[in-house]
Design an enzyme around this catalytic site. Structure first.
Site, PDB file in Angstrom:
ATOM      1  N   HIS A 173      10.423   4.881  -5.829  1.00  7.46           N
ATOM      2  CA  HIS A 173       8.981   5.082  -5.635  1.00  7.46           C
ATOM      3  C   HIS A 173       8.385   6.069  -6.623  1.00  7.46           C
ATOM      4  O   HIS A 173       7.172   6.224  -6.684  1.00  7.46           O
ATOM      5  CB  HIS A 173       8.719   5.561  -4.200  1.00  7.46           C
ATOM      6  CG  HIS A 173       8.936   4.477  -3.194  1.00  7.46           C
ATOM      7  ND1 HIS A 173       7.918   3.758  -2.629  1.00  7.46           N
ATOM      8  CD2 HIS A 173      10.082   3.956  -2.694  1.00  7.46           C
ATOM      9  CE1 HIS A 173       8.411   2.849  -1.809  1.00  7.46           C
ATOM     10  NE2 HIS A 173       9.723   2.956  -1.820  1.00  7.46           N
ATOM     11  N   ASP A 375       2.877  10.588 -11.598  1.00  5.92           N
ATOM     12  CA  ASP A 375       2.966   9.989 -10.269  1.00  5.92           C
ATOM     13  C   ASP A 375       3.556   8.598 -10.407  1.00  5.92           C
ATOM     14  O   ASP A 375       3.155   7.845 -11.297  1.00  5.92           O
ATOM     15  CB  ASP A 375       1.551   9.886  -9.661  1.00  5.92           C
ATOM     16  CG  ASP A 375       1.553  10.074  -8.150  1.00  5.92           C
ATOM     17  OD1 ASP A 375       2.582   9.798  -7.532  1.00  5.92           O
ATOM     18  OD2 ASP A 375       0.513  10.502  -7.612  1.00  5.92           O
TER      19      ASP A 375
HETATM   20  P1  ADQ Z   1       3.605  10.278  -2.470  1.00 10.42           P
HETATM   21  O1  ADQ Z   1       4.051  11.270  -3.473  1.00 10.42           O
HETATM   22  O2  ADQ Z   1       3.654  10.718  -1.088  1.00 10.42           O
HETATM   23  O3  ADQ Z   1       4.376   8.908  -2.584  1.00 10.42           O
HETATM   24  P2  ADQ Z   1       0.936   8.876  -2.728  1.00 10.42           P
HETATM   25  O4  ADQ Z   1       1.227   7.552  -3.299  1.00 10.42           O
HETATM   26  O5  ADQ Z   1      -0.293   9.494  -3.265  1.00 10.42           O
HETATM   27  O6  ADQ Z   1       2.087   9.942  -2.962  1.00 10.42           O
HETATM   28  O7  ADQ Z   1       0.786   8.758  -1.184  1.00 10.42           O
HETATM   29  C1  ADQ Z   1       0.337   9.801  -0.396  1.00 10.42           C
HETATM   30  C2  ADQ Z   1       0.024   9.299   1.004  1.00 10.42           C
HETATM   31  O8  ADQ Z   1      -0.217  10.399   1.848  1.00 10.42           O
HETATM   32  C3  ADQ Z   1      -1.189   8.417   1.036  1.00 10.42           C
HETATM   33  O9  ADQ Z   1      -0.940   7.273   1.804  1.00 10.42           O
HETATM   34  C4  ADQ Z   1      -2.268   9.285   1.676  1.00 10.42           C
HETATM   35  O10 ADQ Z   1      -3.162   8.575   2.484  1.00 10.42           O
HETATM   36  C5  ADQ Z   1      -1.450  10.220   2.528  1.00 10.42           C
HETATM   37  N1  ADQ Z   1      -2.163  11.525   2.643  1.00 10.42           N
HETATM   38  C6  ADQ Z   1      -2.428  12.398   1.670  1.00 10.42           C
HETATM   39  N2  ADQ Z   1      -3.124  13.450   2.129  1.00 10.42           N
HETATM   40  C7  ADQ Z   1      -3.310  13.231   3.441  1.00 10.42           C
HETATM   41  C8  ADQ Z   1      -3.922  13.968   4.500  1.00 10.42           C
HETATM   42  N3  ADQ Z   1      -4.524  15.167   4.303  1.00 10.42           N
HETATM   43  N4  ADQ Z   1      -3.899  13.416   5.739  1.00 10.42           N
HETATM   44  C9  ADQ Z   1      -3.295  12.234   5.946  1.00 10.42           C
HETATM   45  N5  ADQ Z   1      -2.687  11.524   4.997  1.00 10.42           N
HETATM   46  C10 ADQ Z   1      -2.683  11.994   3.770  1.00 10.42           C
HETATM   47  C11 ADQ Z   1       5.461   8.389  -3.370  1.00 10.42           C
HETATM   48  C12 ADQ Z   1       5.245   8.467  -4.868  1.00 10.42           C
HETATM   49  C13 ADQ Z   1       3.958   7.764  -5.242  1.00 10.42           C
HETATM   50  C14 ADQ Z   1       3.980   6.318  -4.751  1.00 10.42           C
HETATM   51  C15 ADQ Z   1       4.350   6.259  -3.290  1.00 10.42           C
HETATM   52  C16 ADQ Z   1       4.581   4.824  -2.817  1.00 10.42           C
HETATM   53  O11 ADQ Z   1       5.231   9.819  -5.304  1.00 10.42           O
HETATM   54  O12 ADQ Z   1       3.777   7.785  -6.650  1.00 10.42           O
HETATM   55  O13 ADQ Z   1       2.686   5.749  -4.912  1.00 10.42           O
HETATM   56  O14 ADQ Z   1       5.539   6.986  -3.022  1.00 10.42           O
HETATM   57  O15 ADQ Z   1       5.527   4.172  -3.589  1.00 10.42           O
END
Ligand code: ADQ
Length: 748
Positions: A173, A375
């Site tokens: 991921h 990311d």
């Molecule tokens: P993450 O590093 O966790 O994922 P991201 O893809 O941005 O990063 O996902 C974050 C998730 O957390 C989102 O679904 C968002 O809605 C949720 N989130 C963030 N802040 C929040 C808050 N205050 N309250 C509730 N929810 C919140 C890893 C990789 C990414 C990749 C994903 C999926 O680092 O690059 O996109 O896996 O493969």
């Protein structure tokens, strides 16, 4: 019904999802243990999938559970949970240590933040083994085991050991960094090998897949076909694929339509940031860019706010606590600098929000400022787009997020460039409705089509249908590998015998050279610019007799005795001494009953081989242990070989030193200016030569990729060796001696 739709918990074949964290995290409260949804992109993406399809999820519930504590059940969960309990020590070294402090920064190309600690790695390996055991316990032969992310890069090979025919797939991921970064990791080859025991390995974008292929080719010497994205890993072929993850688009859109507005977003123009609190997400850089906007374009003061939501993450790691302090201070500084009686430029919420609330906040935000420093993909950008059901907003996206590969209609910025980001903000604030709508509609159409269901479908279809194959080894491979290397007037070709020139046989006497192999070896020997040496663990006379060509150099007993044209016969000075002691060792092994059920000893003068191929495999560990003890007690070194133990004198002489002896004797001290060296071998004793000759020769390890090698490249089997020797014999247009060609260049 497509094949991928056949993956379900109730069908004949199911899917077992394996990730570090379960979709819920356990918390201790006054009421006892309670479940809460886990944070992060992986969970958000996969949970709806398993909820819909059924199956099993293997993972850790997020805290150290006491022995008598049971995970509270959730009657509504339509899939099985296999929870792995981690100890405090495992959490420290595997989760906070190797996963979060080593791999996370390194994979995000931030090596200065990475800590390399042997103990962390050891525990990581042990926990991966524990995951592999849990997988073996809960999966059936026909299931697809789908392992996720950087916490579990070694689990596939550990599963493969107990379930050789398992269908294993892996998805990363986060980014896979370039070779120059990944090779900083002291255990890079171990992780690459761990992943390669899968049938399918998926990445978000092509760049990560290419980086992975680079590392595999350059660090493991495996053959890679970039066009078809396949890797030859010993006798298996592994498919690599690109699967950009999507979100549950429909869910977000529905929530955005149905949820009422939140007080956070009611008055000014809102620039929104939503992240796990992590240094890769670029939150301080984003705050500085927003500050820069207020400096460069004062007209936006009192009209625009930055609403930054951060979900707490990894707060056990000191660096994350430091980041939280840094953000708190920065927010204070910027607010202190620009706030008026009625307006504060930054609103910062440090907490997790429900999906409904989040969807409403996304919907009402005028601009999403998604500026990670690096990311894998970034789901926030996609969630924002899915929630734009009213007046369309503008997405500003970091070029360094995987999402930027497809979300081309966003305003793309370099997150390290505060001026560029401030100008993009300025442009977004002023952007007219038609342009906003055009950009947003294109973004929305793509995300709706490429949602998480489509992603799962694409991945599972490939896992189901893929019968990865690689083009047979061809002259083009040899030309690419050796053409640039063969630049000296002569070539010295060193070949091991058993397992390299012949298949390994039940008894050494049966390992005869095939006519085709003999022909290509003779073809090389017939050239006036090529010298062939055969170097073996067999006795000198025996290997010379098996090959039967008088013009070659032969080294027996792992190089303790050497004979050949233009060199004096060589016998290591300790030979006689150890010859006598071998007889005593043979007697000791005889007495110790290690010869039961078909094991036997081959005395070879100063060395000895204990063969246990004929014994049932369940008895091997005990026999090996006993034989090793006897060999060591007799003053010899015990070294593993193919279903055998080699007992060798501890005299600092091995195949590597023997090769160097031949080179010096034959071509003089400045041999490296006259001659190029190729060495081909298949077992642990050849590893001595690979290590010794590193940088001095091109080396090839033959056979399955079940151990690490120090060789430059791998060849899958004996027919690949034959193809190589045939190519060497015929290079620059030389003919083979006479008669029809052998089955060379057919590969596997
Ligand atoms: P993450 O590093 O966790 O994922 P991201 O893809 O941005 O990063 O996902 C974050 C998730 O957390 C989102 O679904 C968002 O809605 C949720 N989130 C963030 N802040 C929040 C808050 N205050 N309250 C509730 N929810 C919140 C890893 C990789 C990414 C990749 C994903 C999926 O680092 O690059 O996109 O896996 O493969």
């Amino acid at each position: 019904m497509s094949q991928a739709e056949g993956w379900s918990g109730s069908g004949a074949s199911g899917v077992v999802i394996v990730s570090n964290r379960l979709p819920f995290t356990i918390h201790r409260s006054a009421r006892g243990l309670e479940r809460a949804p886990s944070a992060g992109g992986l969970i958000t993406a996969l949970e709806p999938v398993l909820r819909k399809r059924g199956g099993t999820w293997v993972g850790w519930p997020g805290i150290e559970l006491k022995r008598d504590e049971e995970i509270p059940s959730d009657g509504e969960q339509p899939y099985e949970i296999q929870a792995l309990r981690l100890t405090d020590r495992e959490i420290t070294h595997y989760v906070h240590g190797f996963s979060n402090r080593t791999l996370w920064p390194l994979m995000h190309s931030l090596p200065a933040r990475a800590r390399f600690d042997r103990k962390d790695f050891d525990v990581y390996e042990q926990v991966n083994q524990r995951f592999a055991n849990a997988i073996a316990m809960c999966s059936r032969a026909q299931d697809l085991v789908w392992i996720h992310d950087f916490h579990l890069m070694m689990a596939p090979s550990q599963v493969r050991l107990t379930m050789p025919d398992a269908r294993l797939a892996f998805f990363l991921h986060i980014p896979f960094p370039p070779y120059d970064i990944f090779r900083l990791l002291p255990w890079d080859r171990e992780l690459l090998r761990g992943m390669l025991d899968c049938n399918l390995i998926g990445f978000h974008v092509d760049g990560y897949a290419q980086n992975f292929l680079d590392c595999v080719e350059r660090r493991l010497g495996s053959r890679v076909d970039r066009e078809n994205m396949v890797v030859e890993h010993g006798d298996r072929v592994v498919q690599v694929g690109v699967f950009p993850i999507g979100i549950a688009y429909g869910d977000f859109e529905r929530r955005a339509r149905e949820t009422a507005s939140q007080p956070e977003t009611q008055s000014e123009r809102v620039v929104l940031g939503v992240d796990r609190l992590d240094y890769t997400k670029g939150i301080p850089e984003r705050i500085r860019a927003f500050e820069r906007l207020l400096e460069l374009h004062p007209r936006h003061r009192e009209k625009v706010v930055l609403l930054q939501l951060a979900v707490p993450s990894r707060s056990q790691v000191a660096e994350y606590r430091a980041l939280k302090r840094e953000i708190d201070e920065l927010v204070g500084q910027v607010n202190g600098r620009f706030a008026t009686a009625t307006w504060s430029p930054i609103r910062y919420l440090y907490r997790s929000l429900s999906q409904d609330k989040l969807a409403a906040i996304y919907r009402d935000a005028d601009i999403a400022l998604v500026t990670p420093l690096r990311d894998g993909m970034n789901l926030v950008a996609k969630e924002y787009v899915a929630s734009q059901v009213l007046d369309p907003g503008v997405l500003i996206l970091s070029r360094l997020a995987g999402a930027a590969e497809t979300m081309r209609e966003a305003l793309l910025v370099n997150p390290y460039n505060a001026d560029e980001t401030a100008e993009a903000l300025n442009r977004a604030i002023d952007m007219e409705e038609p342009e906003r709508r055009t950009r947003m509609e294109a973004l929305r159409r793509r995300e709706q089509r490429d949602d998480v269901e489509a992603w799962v479908h694409a991945f599972l279809s490939t896992a189901e249908e893929s019968r990865a194959a690689i083009n047979p080894l061809s002259v083009h491979d040899f030309e690419a590998w050796l053409g640039p290397y063969l630049t000296r007037p002569r070539l010295a070709l060193f070949l091991d015998y058993d397992g390299t020139l012949t298949e390994i046989c039940e008894h050494p006497a049966k390992a005869l050279l095939s006519d085709a192999m003999r022909k290509v070896v003779e073809g090389c020997a017939a050239r006036d610019d090529t010298d062939v040496a055969v170097i073996s663990g067999r006795k000198l006379d025996n290997v010379a007799e098996m090959v039967g060509h008088p013009g070659l150099t032969y080294a027996g007993n792992h190089g303790l005795e050497i004979r050949g044209p233009d060199i004096e016969d060589f016998a290591h000075e300790d030979l006689t001494h150890y010859q006598a002691r071998t007889a005593e060792l043979v007697a000791a092994l005889d007495v110790a009953e290690v010869h039961a059920d078909g094991a036997w000893t081959e005395a070879k003068g100063p060395t000895l081989t204990y063969h246990y191929r004929g014994v049932p495999p369940d008895r091997w560990p005990a026999l090996i242990k006993r034989a090793e003890r006897i060999i060591t007690a007799a003053g010899f070194q015990a070294r593993p070989a193919h279903c055998a133990l080699e007992a060798r004198p501890p005299i600092g002489w091995d195949k590597g030193r023997a090769v160097l002896h031949v080179l010096r004797e034959r071509y003089g001290p400045s041999w490296s200016q006259k001659v190029r060296v190729i060495y081909v071998g298949d077992d642990q004793t050849d590893e001595d030569a690979f290590r010794f000759l590193a940088g001095l020769a091109m080396t090839f390890r033959v056979g399955p990729a079940d151990t690490l090698t120090a060789a430059t490249r791998r060849l899958p089997n004996v027919s690949a060796v034959q193809a190589l020797i045939e190519w060497l014999a015929q290079r620059d247009g030389w003919p083979l001696p006479s008669g029809p060609l052998g089955p060379a260049c057919r590969g596997r």
